[in-house]
Design a protein around this motif. Structure first.
Motif, PDB file in Angstrom:
ATOM      1  N   ASN A 175      56.426 -15.497  88.765  1.00  0.00           N
ATOM      2  CA  ASN A 175      54.987 -15.461  89.064  1.00  0.00           C
ATOM      3  C   ASN A 175      54.580 -14.313  90.000  1.00  0.00           C
ATOM      4  OD1 ASN A 175      54.356 -17.773  87.476  1.00  0.00           O
ATOM      5  ND2 ASN A 175      55.085 -19.091  89.131  1.00  0.00           N
ATOM      6  N   LYS A 176      55.483 -13.363  90.241  1.00  0.00           N
ATOM      7  CA  LYS A 176      55.145 -12.204  91.066  1.00  0.00           C
ATOM      8  C   LYS A 176      54.999 -10.975  90.173  1.00  0.00           C
ATOM      9  CE  LYS A 176      56.851  -9.204  94.754  1.00  0.00           C
ATOM     10  NZ  LYS A 176      57.966  -8.907  95.681  1.00  0.00           N
ATOM     11  N   VAL A 177      53.853 -10.310  90.257  1.00  0.00           N
ATOM     12  CA  VAL A 177      53.604  -9.111  89.445  1.00  0.00           C
ATOM     13  C   VAL A 177      54.424  -7.952  90.016  1.00  0.00           C
ATOM     14  CG1 VAL A 177      51.888  -7.460  88.646  1.00  0.00           C
ATOM     15  CG2 VAL A 177      51.284  -9.884  88.856  1.00  0.00           C
ATOM     16  N   ILE A 178      55.282  -7.370  89.187  1.00  0.00           N
ATOM     17  CA  ILE A 178      56.143  -6.265  89.629  1.00  0.00           C
ATOM     18  C   ILE A 178      55.395  -4.941  89.595  1.00  0.00           C
ATOM     19  CG2 ILE A 178      58.304  -5.027  89.204  1.00  0.00           C
ATOM     20  CD1 ILE A 178      58.616  -7.950  90.165  1.00  0.00           C
ATOM     21  N   ASN A 179      54.675  -4.693  88.513  1.00  0.00           N
ATOM     22  CA  ASN A 179      53.911  -3.441  88.388  1.00  0.00           C
ATOM     23  C   ASN A 179      52.485  -3.763  87.942  1.00  0.00           C
ATOM     24  OD1 ASN A 179      55.214  -4.187  85.819  1.00  0.00           O
ATOM     25  ND2 ASN A 179      54.218  -2.354  84.995  1.00  0.00           N
ATOM     26  N   HIS A 180      51.517  -3.505  88.819  1.00  0.00           N
ATOM     27  CA  HIS A 180      50.118  -3.768  88.465  1.00  0.00           C
ATOM     28  C   HIS A 180      49.621  -2.762  87.434  1.00  0.00           C
ATOM     29  CE1 HIS A 180      49.323  -6.948  91.442  1.00  0.00           C
ATOM     30  NE2 HIS A 180      50.179  -6.286  92.213  1.00  0.00           N
ATOM     31  N   GLN A 181      50.156  -1.553  87.501  1.00  0.00           N
ATOM     32  CA  GLN A 181      49.808  -0.526  86.510  1.00  0.00           C
ATOM     33  C   GLN A 181      50.836  -0.561  85.381  1.00  0.00           C
ATOM     34  OE1 GLN A 181      47.092   1.407  86.788  1.00  0.00           O
ATOM     35  NE2 GLN A 181      47.445   2.434  84.848  1.00  0.00           N
ATOM     36  N   PRO A 182      50.430  -0.802  84.132  1.00  0.00           N
ATOM     37  CA  PRO A 182      51.394  -0.840  83.012  1.00  0.00           C
ATOM     38  C   PRO A 182      52.178   0.464  82.876  1.00  0.00           C
ATOM     39  CG  PRO A 182      49.278  -1.743  82.333  1.00  0.00           C
ATOM     40  CD  PRO A 182      49.061  -1.118  83.689  1.00  0.00           C
ATOM     41  N   LYS A 183      53.485   0.341  82.635  1.00  0.00           N
ATOM     42  CA  LYS A 183      54.371   1.504  82.496  1.00  0.00           C
ATOM     43  C   LYS A 183      55.283   1.305  81.292  1.00  0.00           C
ATOM     44  CE  LYS A 183      56.334   2.894  86.327  1.00  0.00           C
ATOM     45  NZ  LYS A 183      57.146   2.823  87.565  1.00  0.00           N
ATOM     46  N   LYS A 184      55.838   2.402  80.780  1.00  0.00           N
ATOM     47  CA  LYS A 184      56.759   2.306  79.643  1.00  0.00           C
ATOM     48  C   LYS A 184      58.112   1.747  80.059  1.00  0.00           C
ATOM     49  CE  LYS A 184      54.736   5.908  76.728  1.00  0.00           C
ATOM     50  NZ  LYS A 184      54.976   7.165  75.985  1.00  0.00           N
ATOM     51  N   ILE A 185      58.538   2.035  81.282  1.00  0.00           N
ATOM     52  CA  ILE A 185      59.797   1.516  81.813  1.00  0.00           C
ATOM     53  C   ILE A 185      59.523   0.921  83.187  1.00  0.00           C
ATOM     54  CG2 ILE A 185      62.144   2.066  82.538  1.00  0.00           C
ATOM     55  CD1 ILE A 185      62.126   4.385  80.572  1.00  0.00           C
ATOM     56  N   VAL A 186      59.956  -0.316  83.384  1.00  0.00           N
ATOM     57  CA  VAL A 186      59.758  -0.983  84.674  1.00  0.00           C
ATOM     58  C   VAL A 186      61.127  -1.310  85.265  1.00  0.00           C
ATOM     59  CG1 VAL A 186      58.774  -2.981  85.861  1.00  0.00           C
ATOM     60  CG2 VAL A 186      57.553  -1.953  83.935  1.00  0.00           C
ATOM     61  N   LYS A 187      61.359  -0.853  86.511  1.00  0.00           N
ATOM     62  CA  LYS A 187      62.646  -1.080  87.183  1.00  0.00           C
ATOM     63  C   LYS A 187      62.453  -2.038  88.354  1.00  0.00           C
ATOM     64  CE  LYS A 187      62.916   3.342  87.544  1.00  0.00           C
ATOM     65  NZ  LYS A 187      63.311   4.710  87.941  1.00  0.00           N
ATOM     66  N   VAL A 188      63.418  -2.968  88.490  1.00  0.00           N
ATOM     67  CA  VAL A 188      63.351  -3.990  89.532  1.00  0.00           C
ATOM     68  C   VAL A 188      64.702  -4.071  90.228  1.00  0.00           C
ATOM     69  CG1 VAL A 188      62.835  -6.408  90.019  1.00  0.00           C
ATOM     70  CG2 VAL A 188      61.778  -5.310  88.050  1.00  0.00           C
ATOM     71  N   GLN A 189      64.690  -4.306  91.534  1.00  0.00           N
ATOM     72  CA  GLN A 189      65.929  -4.523  92.268  1.00  0.00           C
ATOM     73  C   GLN A 189      65.730  -5.685  93.228  1.00  0.00           C
ATOM     74  OE1 GLN A 189      68.043  -1.006  93.415  1.00  0.00           O
ATOM     75  NE2 GLN A 189      68.935  -1.946  95.218  1.00  0.00           N
ATOM     76  N   GLY A 190      66.697  -6.598  93.276  1.00  0.00           N
ATOM     77  CA  GLY A 190      66.561  -7.761  94.141  1.00  0.00           C
ATOM     78  C   GLY A 190      67.791  -8.635  94.112  1.00  0.00           C
ATOM     79  N   GLY A 191      67.552  -9.961  94.203  1.00  0.00           N
ATOM     80  CA  GLY A 191      68.650 -10.899  94.345  1.00  0.00           C
ATOM     81  C   GLY A 191      69.367 -11.287  93.073  1.00  0.00           C
ATOM     82  N   GLY A 192      68.677 -11.315  91.955  1.00  0.00           N
ATOM     83  CA  GLY A 192      69.305 -11.714  90.699  1.00  0.00           C
ATOM     84  C   GLY A 192      69.354 -13.218  90.525  1.00  0.00           C
ATOM     85  N   GLY A 193      70.045 -13.652  89.465  1.00  0.00           N
ATOM     86  CA  GLY A 193      70.114 -15.068  89.111  1.00  0.00           C
ATOM     87  C   GLY A 193      69.341 -15.340  87.836  1.00  0.00           C
ATOM     88  N   LEU A 194      69.081 -16.622  87.562  1.00  0.00           N
ATOM     89  CA  LEU A 194      68.305 -17.008  86.383  1.00  0.00           C
ATOM     90  C   LEU A 194      66.827 -16.970  86.757  1.00  0.00           C
ATOM     91  CD1 LEU A 194      68.652 -17.952  83.433  1.00  0.00           C
ATOM     92  CD2 LEU A 194      68.519 -20.307  84.281  1.00  0.00           C
ATOM     93  N   LEU A 195      66.091 -16.017  86.211  1.00  0.00           N
ATOM     94  CA  LEU A 195      64.715 -15.762  86.624  1.00  0.00           C
ATOM     95  C   LEU A 195      63.732 -16.001  85.488  1.00  0.00           C
ATOM     96  CD1 LEU A 195      65.323 -12.429  88.586  1.00  0.00           C
ATOM     97  CD2 LEU A 195      65.402 -14.764  89.457  1.00  0.00           C
ATOM     98  N   ASP A 196      62.546 -16.464  85.862  1.00  0.00           N
ATOM     99  CA  ASP A 196      61.455 -16.661  84.902  1.00  0.00           C
ATOM    100  C   ASP A 196      60.737 -15.320  84.734  1.00  0.00           C
ATOM    101  OD1 ASP A 196      59.473 -17.781  83.270  1.00  0.00           O
ATOM    102  OD2 ASP A 196      58.198 -18.237  84.998  1.00  0.00           O
ATOM    103  N   VAL A 197      60.876 -14.702  83.561  1.00  0.00           N
ATOM    104  CA  VAL A 197      60.345 -13.354  83.320  1.00  0.00           C
ATOM    105  C   VAL A 197      59.256 -13.396  82.254  1.00  0.00           C
ATOM    106  CG1 VAL A 197      60.889 -10.998  82.614  1.00  0.00           C
ATOM    107  CG2 VAL A 197      62.546 -12.304  83.957  1.00  0.00           C
ATOM    108  N   LYS A 198      58.117 -12.812  82.590  1.00  0.00           N
ATOM    109  CA  LYS A 198      57.012 -12.682  81.640  1.00  0.00           C
ATOM    110  C   LYS A 198      56.723 -11.194  81.447  1.00  0.00           C
ATOM    111  CE  LYS A 198      53.430 -15.313  82.335  1.00  0.00           C
ATOM    112  NZ  LYS A 198      52.154 -15.773  82.942  1.00  0.00           N
ATOM    113  N   ILE A 199      56.648 -10.751  80.210  1.00  0.00           N
ATOM    114  CA  ILE A 199      56.367  -9.351  79.913  1.00  0.00           C
ATOM    115  C   ILE A 199      55.116  -9.250  79.054  1.00  0.00           C
ATOM    116  CG2 ILE A 199      57.211  -7.226  78.837  1.00  0.00           C
ATOM    117  CD1 ILE A 199      60.026  -8.103  79.409  1.00  0.00           C
ATOM    118  N   LYS A 200      54.128  -8.506  79.545  1.00  0.00           N
ATOM    119  CA  LYS A 200      52.913  -8.239  78.776  1.00  0.00           C
ATOM    120  C   LYS A 200      53.053  -6.871  78.109  1.00  0.00           C
ATOM    121  CE  LYS A 200      49.697 -10.939  81.612  1.00  0.00           C
ATOM    122  NZ  LYS A 200      48.456 -10.901  82.418  1.00  0.00           N
ATOM    123  N   VAL A 201      52.946  -6.852  76.795  1.00  0.00           N
ATOM    124  CA  VAL A 201      53.069  -5.613  76.033  1.00  0.00           C
ATOM    125  C   VAL A 201      51.674  -5.160  75.614  1.00  0.00           C
ATOM    126  CG1 VAL A 201      54.073  -4.493  74.015  1.00  0.00           C
ATOM    127  CG2 VAL A 201      55.350  -6.300  75.204  1.00  0.00           C
TER     128      VAL A 201
END
Length: 222
Positions: free
Chosen positions: A42-68
């Motif tokens: 539920n945390k927006v990683i990139n407010h501006q849409p991009k072709k490639i999105v990179k994330v760094q953090g803790g890892g684990g089983l995460l709830d991921v939503k991708i808007k295309v």
């Protein structure tokens, strides 16, 4: 016996603590290169849409939503993804059949600690001039500010020059490039400047197509 048991428990706890401290990274894209927005837990990683999105953090089983973002509509995909600590995972939204699509893990690369990233203590400095940690950070910041792959390639080549780098550095730079042909160009250029050439296969996860890896192999091995 009691002492041996305590030592074993301590070793297990130390190992668990080390694994928990490891960071994880992930890269998200679509197979066709559309712009996307990524939302994790539920945390927006990139407010501006991009072709490639990179994330760094803790890892684990995460709830991921991708808007295309397509020309006439926006499609949302959602899944629980396993992002492994200590590794960089690559995820791609791929089409399955005529109507369905899914988020697939298309690559995974080990994230080395600083001992492997900056092996000055291993290599004799009289023979090797290695790109320093601070120089690499400066180079990556300049690449992130560049608007095109052509500019990013120029920044990378000028920043490295005749110095030596590691496969860890090559992976970081490849992750900042947007297009497959740009990644292939840099991987070819960087090979002779890479200290740990025996580990060069570690960069294969940065490529989307098998044909790129085959072309790189032909370049290296003939």
């Amino acid at each position: 016996m009691k002492k041996a048991t305590l030592l074993l428990i301590f070793a297990v706890l130390a190992m668990s603590s080390s694994m928990a401290a490891e960071k994880a990274a992930a890269t998200f894209r679509t197979a066709k290169g559309e712009k996307i927005q990524v939302i994790i837990n539920n945390k927006v990683i990139n407010h501006q849409p991009k072709k490639i999105v990179k994330v760094q953090g803790g890892g684990g089983l995460l709830d991921v939503k991708i808007k295309v973002y397509k020309p006439n509509k926006t499609i949302t995909f959602r899944d629980h993804l396993d992002i492994t600590p200590g590794f960089k995972s690559d995820f791609t939204v791929v089409k399955l059949g005529s109507k369905n699509a899914a988020i697939e893990k298309t690559g995974i690369t080990r994230m080395y600690n600083n001992h492997y990233r900056r092996p000055e203590s291993i290599y004799n400095r009289r023979y090797y001039s290695i790109v320093s940690e601070s120089d690499m950070n400066t180079l990556m910041n300049r690449m992130n500010r560049a608007y095109t792959d052509q500019s990013r390639l120029l920044v990378a080549r000028n920043g490295i020059g005749d110095k030596k780098i590691t496969t860890y550095d090559v992976n970081e730079i490849l992750a900042s490039l947007e297009y497959e042909d740009s990644k292939l160009k840099f991987a070819k250029w960087a090979y002779k400047r890479t200290l740990d050439q025996k580990q060069y296969e570690d960069i294969y996860g940065a490529f989307q197509y098998r044909t790129s890896i085959m072309e790189l192999d032909r370049f290296i091995y003939g």
